[in-house]
Design an enzyme around this catalytic site. Structure first.
Site, short mmCIF file in Angstrom:
data_model
loop_
_atom_site.label_atom_id
_atom_site.label_comp_id
_atom_site.label_asym_id
_atom_site.label_seq_id
_atom_site.Cartn_x
_atom_site.Cartn_y
_atom_site.Cartn_z
N LYS A 30 52.60 -22.05 -11.03
CA LYS A 30 52.80 -22.58 -9.67
C LYS A 30 52.20 -21.66 -8.61
O LYS A 30 51.61 -22.13 -7.64
CB LYS A 30 54.28 -22.84 -9.41
CG LYS A 30 55.13 -21.59 -9.32
CD LYS A 30 56.59 -21.92 -9.10
CE LYS A 30 57.44 -20.67 -9.13
NZ LYS A 30 57.24 -19.77 -8.01
N THR A 31 52.33 -20.35 -8.80
CA THR A 31 51.77 -19.42 -7.80
C THR A 31 50.26 -19.59 -7.74
O THR A 31 49.65 -19.51 -6.68
CB THR A 31 52.13 -17.95 -8.16
OG1 THR A 31 53.54 -17.88 -8.37
CG2 THR A 31 51.74 -16.99 -7.06
N ASP A 213 57.29 -22.56 -1.57
CA ASP A 213 57.52 -22.17 -2.96
C ASP A 213 59.01 -22.34 -3.28
O ASP A 213 59.85 -22.27 -2.39
CB ASP A 213 57.10 -20.70 -3.11
CG ASP A 213 57.10 -20.24 -4.55
OD1 ASP A 213 57.10 -21.11 -5.44
OD2 ASP A 213 57.09 -19.02 -4.79
N GLU A 214 59.34 -22.51 -4.57
CA GLU A 214 60.75 -22.59 -5.03
C GLU A 214 61.53 -23.61 -4.18
O GLU A 214 62.64 -23.34 -3.71
CB GLU A 214 61.44 -21.21 -4.93
CG GLU A 214 60.78 -20.11 -5.72
CD GLU A 214 61.00 -20.20 -7.22
OE1 GLU A 214 61.49 -21.24 -7.67
OE2 GLU A 214 60.68 -19.22 -7.93
N GLN A 244 65.27 -25.69 -12.52
CA GLN A 244 65.57 -24.28 -12.26
C GLN A 244 66.37 -24.09 -10.98
O GLN A 244 66.31 -23.03 -10.35
CB GLN A 244 64.27 -23.46 -12.19
CG GLN A 244 63.56 -23.38 -13.54
CD GLN A 244 62.38 -22.43 -13.50
OE1 GLN A 244 62.54 -21.21 -13.45
NE2 GLN A 244 61.18 -22.97 -13.54
N ARG A 596 62.48 -17.46 -19.95
CA ARG A 596 61.95 -16.13 -19.60
C ARG A 596 61.17 -15.55 -20.78
O ARG A 596 60.39 -14.62 -20.63
CB ARG A 596 63.07 -15.12 -19.26
CG ARG A 596 63.95 -15.41 -18.06
CD ARG A 596 63.23 -15.84 -16.81
NE ARG A 596 63.08 -17.27 -16.74
CZ ARG A 596 62.16 -17.90 -16.03
NH1 ARG A 596 61.30 -17.23 -15.33
NH2 ARG A 596 62.09 -19.22 -16.03
#
Length: 663
Positions: A30-31, A213-214, A244, A596
């Site tokens: 995503k970044t 973002d997020e 998430q 993770r």
């Protein structure tokens, strides 16, 4: 990370025909999409860097994004590009528009412990639990854009009404101090733009494209701000993952994703489902667990990283055995695979779970770092001392003035400070300056004025000494004059007071050594402290150490090999969440933990655990039963065969409970 953009990523970067929601699964890049889109807007679409804002939730994410955009644009000017957190953007807006809201531009920002103090005075209590509850409630009201008057009007019981009244006093006090708290940094701009359309227009012209973002972590207030800024056209790209969303307890509302589809009918949704982090087995486990939650948008992560190692689930005798076994397994794995310590993370639901692990890691001389813990500079006693240093360096620092003037108490009461705050706001001067004005001095009683001036003159004397006397000497005299050690023993249990006083001595010892080594006076050292405080969380060059972290603090990070510990009913899902019927968020937390891991995943739970001085039997978390049987190997259970029928499983559990009962 992949060298080129995949097809959905490319589509997300190039799409500019209206509002866009990018549903980015864990590890799906995503970044990369956000940074490439910024570069695309500047290089291909004629946007100036200053017309773009990318908003993240942490300073670390903002720094990483800024660096990556810089590399992509390779030397082309990015001056003016805004890559920042919601709170920093709100701060910029407030600084610029302060006058419209009746604040001076150098208003002060109170951190959580400063606002805790204001509340303690408003409630006239030292009951920390009541204060924490009230602080959380006020924060929730602010995040939901509820004013004190509305909170009073809608209170449905006595406790809510009492909290709402305290909220009103708290806000009045903040205004008098010319101060805002952390939540105000978002709430005030959102209110400002509704009350002053000309200010909104200014910022809409300034920021022509937003990237968020997020997005699943936004609260009502942040969503309102985004909606106002992007206008009817919706010039934004929101990137998020409903799987998430783990910050509901902090006011984040995953419903904001659904709201987007209602508020922006032209919203385009692009899904990123290819994961560049984990093996197929780990992703199958994550998909299987999260499939038990109702879905807003369907998506399934997949990967080209091969099947990977089987996931191990180990039943441990007790928490002591778990800590021991995890550390031994980690060492054996490291020896066998020739890995580094930094390839490993041990993740858990609550901070208290790290203590036994830390003991075992130290026993085996294994280096480790703990994240999600308290920073040295966040300790109240260090902040007390730093408040004096900040005031010595800049007497216009109002929160430092308030903290230093009231810690320890010096006869300067709330009424005096409120009058001082009102007068200072009226004249647009600092609290310190206001104290010396004849007009203000005529407003308060002689005794109050005497106490106030004694304090201000004391600060003036320290200022004179700060540039010429050795730092250590000035610090010792300061602590002696305010009788800080005695203050700690008066307000804390003896053991806590001793720890806090030791922290103060460590800090002053460090400053004294720095002063001697670098030949710096106290004034120069204070600037070093302020800078260190801001930079302390920078992780430049990760040490080769095992990472211990809460699941919340691990979001956004990845590790070669992950140990998820204490995966039991009552811990994950947490007992309170089960009672409040918030299982879905706990399941998302499990999903975050699983995703993770890049190469291997080890899950453990305890059959019994020490709790509140006794031994309690424990059951494996319901999330363990949701893992795909073919990808999991169970160990430590009498019946570890996933194909065994439920009856045998129940009998086995009954036997274990009987055994535990005898112990």
């Amino acid at each position: 990370m992949q060298p080129t953009l995949n097809s959905p990523q490319r589509e997300a970067v190039k799409y500019l025909d209206g509002p866009l929601l990018v549903l980015a699964g864990a590890g799906s890049g995503k970044t990369r999409v956000i940074t490439h889109k910024i570069a695309h807007l500047i290089e291909e679409c004629g946007y100036q860097p200053r017309e773009i804002a990318a908003i993240t939730f942490t300073n670390k994410a903002a720094r990483e994004m800024q660096e990556r955009v810089g590399k992509l644009l390779d030397g082309k000017p990015v001056k003016g590009l805004t890559v920042t957190t919601f709170h920093s953007l709100g701060l910029q807006m407030l600084r610029q528009e302060a006058k419209l809201l009746g604040y001076k531009p150098q208003f002060s920002i109170l951190d959580s412990s400063d606002s805790f103090k204001v509340l303690a005075d408003a409630l006239a209590t030292t009951d920390k639990q009541l204060l924490r509850r009230t602080q959380t409630q006020i924060s929730a009201w602010k995040n939901a854009l509820i004013s004190p008057d509305k909170a009073v009007a809608t209170a449905d019981d006595d406790a809510a009404l009492a909290a709402a009244r305290v909220y009103r006093i708290y806000q009045q006090t903040l205004k008098a101090y010319q101060a805002v708290d952390f939540d105000d940094l978002i709430k005030l701009p959102a209110e400002l733009f509704v009350q002053h359309p000309e200010a909104l227009e200014r910022w809409q012209r300034k920021l022509k494209y937003l990237l968020i973002d997020e997005y699943q972590d936004t609260n009502a207030c942040q969503y309102r701000l985004v909606k106002l800024l992007t206008g009817v056209e919706g010039r934004f790209t929101a990137v998020g993952d409903d799987d998430q969303a783990i910050y509901g307890w902090r006011g984040a509302d995953v419903e904001n994703l659904r709201q987007l589809t209602l508020d922006f009918p032209r919203l385009k949704v692009i899904k990123l489902e290819q994961n560049y982090r984990s093996t197929a087995r780990i992703l199958r486990a994550a998909n299987a667990v999260i499939a038990n939650n109702p879905k807003l948008f369907e998506k399934k992560l997949w990967s080209e990283h091969g099947t990977g190692d089987v996931i191990t689930v180990s039943a441990m005798r007790d928490d002591e055995h778990e800590a021991d076994a995890v550390v031994m397994k980690l060492l054996a794995h490291k020896f066998e695979h020739r890995t580094r310590f930094l390839d490993y993370a041990i993740l858990y639901r609550g901070n208290h779970q790290s203590l036994l692990l830390e003991e075992k890691l130290r026993e085996h001389k294994i280096p480790y770092t703990v994240s999600g813990g308290q920073s040295f500079f966040d300790k109240a006693e260090i902040k007390d001392l730093v408040a004096y240093l900040r005031l010595v360096a800049n007497e216009d620092d109002d929160p430092a003035f308030i903290r230093a003037a009231t810690t320890p108490r010096k006869g300067i009461g709330n009424t005096t400070l409120e009058r001082l705050g009102e007068y200072a706001a009226q004249k647009h001067i600092s609290l310190f300056e206001a104290a010396f004005e004849g007009e203000f001095q005529s407003l308060i009683a002689h005794k109050q004025l005497e106490d106030l001036l004694t304090f201000c003159n004391f600060i003036n004397r320290l200022q004179e000494r700060a540039t010429k006397d050795p730092a250590g000497e000035v610090l010792d005299d300061l602590l002696g004059a305010i009788r800080y050690e005695m203050h700690l023993y008066d307000s804390e249990e003896p053991r806590a007071a001793e720890t806090k006083w030791k922290n103060v001595q460590d800090f002053t010892g460090w400053l004294t050594r720095k002063g001697n080594e670098d030949e710096r006076n106290l004034l120069q050292l204070t600037q070093t402290v302020a800078l260190m405080n801001m930079l302390e969380n920078r992780e430049d060059g990760e040490p080769d150490a095992v990472k211990l972290s809460t699941l919340h603090a691990a979001k956004g990070l990845e590790y070669g090999h992950v140990f998820l510990i204490g995966i039991e009913e009552g811990i994950l899902p947490h007992r309170e969440s089960v009672e409040a019927d918030r299982i879905e968020e706990e399941r998302r937390l499990m999903y975050v933990g699983i995703t993770r891991a890049q190469r291997s995943l080890h899950i453990s739970w305890c059959k019994k655990r020490k709790r509140a001085g006794g031994i309690e039997p424990c059951e494996p978390s319901r999330f363990i039963a949701e893992l795909p049987p073919d990808d999991v190997k169970h160990a430590g259970m009498p019946s570890a065969d996933p194909a065994a029928n439920k009856e045998t499983g129940r009998a086995a559990m009954a036997n274990i409970r009987a055994m535990l009962g005898k112990n």
